[in-house]
Design an enzyme around this catalytic site. Structure first.
Site, short mmCIF file in Angstrom:
data_model
loop_
_atom_site.label_atom_id
_atom_site.label_comp_id
_atom_site.label_asym_id
_atom_site.label_seq_id
_atom_site.Cartn_x
_atom_site.Cartn_y
_atom_site.Cartn_z
N TYR A 154 1.00 -1.19 0.03
CA TYR A 154 -0.05 -0.01 -0.01
C TYR A 154 0.83 1.34 -0.16
O TYR A 154 0.57 2.08 -0.78
CB TYR A 154 -0.82 -0.06 1.16
CG TYR A 154 -1.82 1.13 1.27
CD1 TYR A 154 -3.00 1.03 0.45
CD2 TYR A 154 -1.55 2.21 2.43
CE1 TYR A 154 -3.94 1.96 0.81
CE2 TYR A 154 -2.41 3.30 2.44
CZ TYR A 154 -3.55 3.12 1.56
OH TYR A 154 -4.75 4.39 1.85
N LYS A 158 1.17 4.28 -2.98
CA LYS A 158 0.82 5.73 -2.61
C LYS A 158 1.96 6.66 -2.78
O LYS A 158 1.95 7.63 -3.18
CB LYS A 158 0.26 5.98 -0.94
CG LYS A 158 -1.05 5.03 -0.90
CD LYS A 158 -2.15 5.53 -1.64
CE LYS A 158 -3.65 4.94 -1.53
NZ LYS A 158 -4.59 5.56 -2.24
P1 NAP Z 1 -13.40 2.45 1.29
O1 NAP Z 1 -14.40 3.03 2.10
O2 NAP Z 1 -12.86 0.99 1.15
O3 NAP Z 1 -14.09 2.69 -0.44
C1 NAP Z 1 -13.27 2.05 -1.58
C2 NAP Z 1 -14.03 2.63 -2.75
O4 NAP Z 1 -13.12 2.21 -3.90
C3 NAP Z 1 -15.30 1.98 -3.18
O5 NAP Z 1 -15.96 2.84 -3.74
C4 NAP Z 1 -14.81 0.71 -3.97
O6 NAP Z 1 -16.21 0.42 -4.85
C5 NAP Z 1 -13.62 1.33 -4.61
N1 NAP Z 1 -13.01 0.41 -5.49
C6 NAP Z 1 -12.24 -0.48 -4.84
N2 NAP Z 1 -11.43 -1.36 -5.69
C7 NAP Z 1 -11.94 -0.80 -7.04
C8 NAP Z 1 -11.44 -1.15 -8.37
N3 NAP Z 1 -10.69 -2.25 -8.45
N4 NAP Z 1 -12.06 -0.42 -9.25
C9 NAP Z 1 -12.88 0.43 -9.24
N5 NAP Z 1 -13.41 0.88 -7.80
C10 NAP Z 1 -12.57 0.16 -6.87
O7 NAP Z 1 -12.02 3.39 0.97
P2 NAP Z 1 -12.10 4.88 1.62
O8 NAP Z 1 -11.32 4.76 3.07
O9 NAP Z 1 -13.03 5.75 1.04
O10 NAP Z 1 -10.52 5.14 0.63
C11 NAP Z 1 -10.52 5.93 -0.44
C12 NAP Z 1 -9.17 6.40 -0.94
O11 NAP Z 1 -8.48 7.15 0.08
C13 NAP Z 1 -8.24 5.20 -0.95
O12 NAP Z 1 -7.46 5.48 -2.40
C14 NAP Z 1 -7.61 5.01 -0.03
O13 NAP Z 1 -6.16 4.47 -0.26
C15 NAP Z 1 -7.37 6.55 0.30
N6 NAP Z 1 -6.94 6.75 1.84
C16 NAP Z 1 -7.85 6.37 2.81
C17 NAP Z 1 -7.49 6.51 4.17
C18 NAP Z 1 -8.48 6.43 5.28
O14 NAP Z 1 -7.93 6.20 6.43
N7 NAP Z 1 -9.68 5.86 4.83
C19 NAP Z 1 -6.17 7.14 4.48
C20 NAP Z 1 -5.45 7.56 3.39
C21 NAP Z 1 -5.87 7.44 2.22
P3 NAP Z 1 -16.81 -0.93 -4.64
O15 NAP Z 1 -17.52 -0.83 -3.03
O16 NAP Z 1 -18.08 -0.50 -5.33
O17 NAP Z 1 -16.30 -2.00 -4.93
#
Ligand code: NAP
Length: 243
Positions: A154, A158
């Protein structure tokens, strides 16, 4: 502020992507929502975006697949006429220790988080160049800046996304296209899920003393979407975690 603009947001069915879609819609943008598997959740986000009066459609597409992304961008262009803004937010984790991490888990995380962003940038750039405007925002992570034990795949994805952001920013700046990244810290979504001992420890390290919300990240995206003199930037939204 974004009236007449079309934004593509990947990973828009849940979490940060859903909040970003709603925030951009609230600023007047038409939104094309890309999701992985969760059609019902994407349809709900569509409805919430339409409340602001713009167009909202969702598209199922695995961003890791070059040809599938090409086809989806083609459909979006046919439905919306143009694309002005791209938010690469789709992302996954498959955590594990480096000594035992499988090749499949390493590859899949890189394919979705990093190649997925490349695929969308690659297929949208022609549209940006044609209209001589464009804005790309990549959702990275503080893990890409600091590293994180148990997240080699991961963190690599990133950190790669940050390099991709800066190269694309330099390459496309002369053509009127900006490219920036947001690096969230600990945000409450399905991805962070149940608190483990490690995540509890991380929470305790946050100077502002609490986890962030998807809306906190969406606000940073809204800023970068309209910040006409900002490119190649990595904006941390982390409560001070990575300073
Ligand atoms: P999340 O709640 O797990 O949601 C992930 C989203 O990505 C869902 O809409 C999922 O769609 C979609 N997705 C996953 N694999 C995919 C694929 N192969 N093709 C198209 N869509 C896909 O994640 P989140 O926490 O909102 O994170 C969003 C972004 O922020 C990510 O890039 C993550 O790395 C980054 N981020 C998050 C955090 C945190 O603390 N949450 C911190 C730093 C960075 P479906 O559900 O429809 O499959």
């Amino acid at each position: 502020m974004l009236k007449g603009k079309t934004a593509i947001i990947s990973g828009a069915s849940r979490g940060i992507g859903a909040a970003v879609a709603e925030r951009l819609a609230s600023l007047g943008a038409d939104v094309a929502l890309i999701y992985g598997e969760n059609a019902a959740a994407a349809a709900e986000v569509e409805e919430r975006c339409r409340v602001y009066g713009g167009k909202a459609e969702s598209y199922r597409c695995d961003v890791a697949h070059f040809d599938a992304v090409k086809e989806t961008v083609k459909r979006i262009r046919a439905d919306f006429g143009a694309v002005h803004l791209l938010v690469n937010n789709a992302g996954i984790t498959k955590d594990g220790l480096i000594a035992t991490m499988s090749e499949a888990d390493y590859d899949r995380v890189l394919d979705v988080n990093l190649k997925g962003a490349f695929n969308l940038i690659r297929h949208c750039t022609g549209l940006f160049l044609r209209s001589r405007e464009g804005c790309i925002i990549n959702i990275a992570s503080v893990s890409g800046l600091m590293g994180n034990a148990g997240q080699a795949n991961y963190s690599a994805s990133k950190a790669g996304l940050i390099g991709l952001t800066k190269s694309v920013a330099r390459e496309l700046a002369p053509r009127g296209v900006r490219c920036n990244a947001v690096a969230p810290g600990f945000i409450r979504t399905d991805m962070t899920g149940q608190l483990t001992a490690q995540s509890q420890h991380m929470l305790e390290q946050i100077p502002l003393g609490t986890a962030g919300s998807p809306e906190d990240v969406a606000e940073a995206v809204a800023y970068l979407a309209t910040a006409r003199y900002v490119t190649g930037e990595v904006l941390k939204v982390d409560g001070g975690l990575a300073m």
